[in-house]
Design an enzyme around this catalytic site. Structure first.
Site, PDB file in Angstrom:
ATOM      1  CG  ASN A 183      -1.775   1.211   1.351  1.00 44.87           C
ATOM      2  OD1 ASN A 183      -1.951   1.954   0.381  1.00 44.87           O
ATOM      3  ND2 ASN A 183      -2.322   1.439   2.526  1.00 44.87           N
ATOM      4  CG  HIS A 190      -5.604   1.565   5.389  1.00 55.18           C
ATOM      5  ND1 HIS A 190      -5.073   2.506   6.254  1.00 55.18           N
ATOM      6  CD2 HIS A 190      -4.604   0.682   5.130  1.00 55.18           C
ATOM      7  CE1 HIS A 190      -3.812   2.210   6.493  1.00 55.18           C
ATOM      8  NE2 HIS A 190      -3.495   1.105   5.824  1.00 55.18           N
ATOM      9  CD  GLU A 230      -5.357  -1.488   8.418  1.00 55.60           C
ATOM     10  OE1 GLU A 230      -4.307  -1.180   7.856  1.00 55.60           O
ATOM     11  OE2 GLU A 230      -6.369  -0.783   8.385  1.00 55.60           O
ATOM     12  N   GLY A 233       3.001   1.901  10.846  1.00 54.70           N
ATOM     13  CA  GLY A 233       3.914   3.021  10.742  1.00 54.70           C
ATOM     14  C   GLY A 233       4.736   3.286  11.985  1.00 54.70           C
ATOM     15  CB  SER A 265       5.084  -2.228  11.041  1.00 55.36           C
ATOM     16  OG  SER A 265       4.551  -0.939  11.215  1.00 55.36           O
TER      17      SER A 265
END
Length: 292
Positions: free
Chosen positions: A48, A135, A207, A213, A253
């Protein structure tokens, strides 16, 4: 090993009384063996790009470099890049059919006075077959609700496309042991109205928001436990056959250092990779994972 574990899990649930033929569609492979149906989920590694890179030339170069990392020795997997709308066609040309290029999102609307929106038919007309929905950044930064995300999923399916539904909990929710509950709500609301048959065009990306991140990664064991919960939720919503066929990817991540252990877990079927997908060397290593 992972495929064997998946097969054994399926047999334990389904028993041996299944006849089958050899075929492959939407990432599900049916294999013949002595009147027993072994259902193996094809791994799916996706990237992504988010609001990156900054120019068309950079997107082309990155796409070419990633495509070059796919060799005859690469595992038999599905590979996709979800990229900004303006780079979709350029990236498609750059990867030259070696992997899929998808959209980072779509509007549930087909046409009309919706300034800034991009419809399913628009991206489908340039060859897109996959798009993300739900997302965490769309949920938290742009305020998209479960109902809006469900509308995106339904529209993608209605238009003959495939969707990767993203779900996951915040750090506070994780620390309160609410991961399963949060995923259950997001799955049930996000998939509302999607039939058992249509689930063949759905993948799920778990996620954990606290890992996106940040460089933090849920341990393979923690990720596996949540993936198993997600599969149990899907089985409750539909049935065990659908649950066993649905690919559940990890999206927190993922890195070259973590991918091998993650992909060794029986219920982790791939990765939705953020930052590392912007580095061709790192993403190439993730594509060429080696389960331990």
């Amino acid at each position: 090993m992972k495929l064997l574990l998946n097969a054994l899990t399926f047999l334990a649930v389904a028993g041996p009384s299944f006849a089958f033929t050899t075929s492959s569609k939407f990432g599900v492979v049916n294999r013949s063996e002595s009147g027993t149906k072994l259902l193996a989920r094809k791994p799916f590694i996706s990237g992504n790009w988010k609001l990156n890179p900054q120019t068309r030339d950079e997107a082309i170069a990155l796409g070419q470099e990633i495509a070059a990392s796919i060799t005859p020795d690469t595992p038999d997997i599905d590979i996709a890049l979800f990229v900004p709308y303006v780079f979709i066609e350029s990236t498609m040309n750059a990867v030259d059919g070696k992997l899929m290029v998808g959209a980072e999102g779509v509007s549930p609307e087909s046409q009309g006075a919706f300034t800034g929106a991009v419809s399913c038919s628009m991206v489908k007309s340039i060859g897109v077959q996959w798009a993300l929905a739900g997302h965490s950044e769309r949920r938290t930064l742009f305020g998209e609700t479960d109902e809006e995300i469900n509308g995106q999923c339904l529209k993608l399916i209605e238009d003959g496309m495939s969707v990767m539904l993203c779900i996951g909990e915040t750090l506070a929710e994780y620390e309160q042991d609410l991961a399963g509950a949060v995923c259950a709500v997001q799955l049930k609301k996000g998939l509302a109205g999607i039939t058992k048959e249509q689930m063949a065009r759905v993948a799920v990306a778990y996620e954990p928001v606290w890992a996106i991140g940040t460089g933090k990664v849920a341990t393979p064991e923690v990720a596996q436990s949540v993936h198993a919960k997600c599969r149990a939720i899907i089985a409750d919503m539909y049935d065990q056959e659908v649950a066993d066929a649905t690919r559940v990817l990890y999206g927190g991540s993922v890195s070259p250092e973590s991918v091998d252990a993650l992909m060794s877990q029986p219920d982790i079927d791939g990765g939705l990779v953020g930052g590392a997908s912007l580095d061709s060397a790192k993403f190439g290593r993730i594509i060429n994972f080696k389960p331990v």
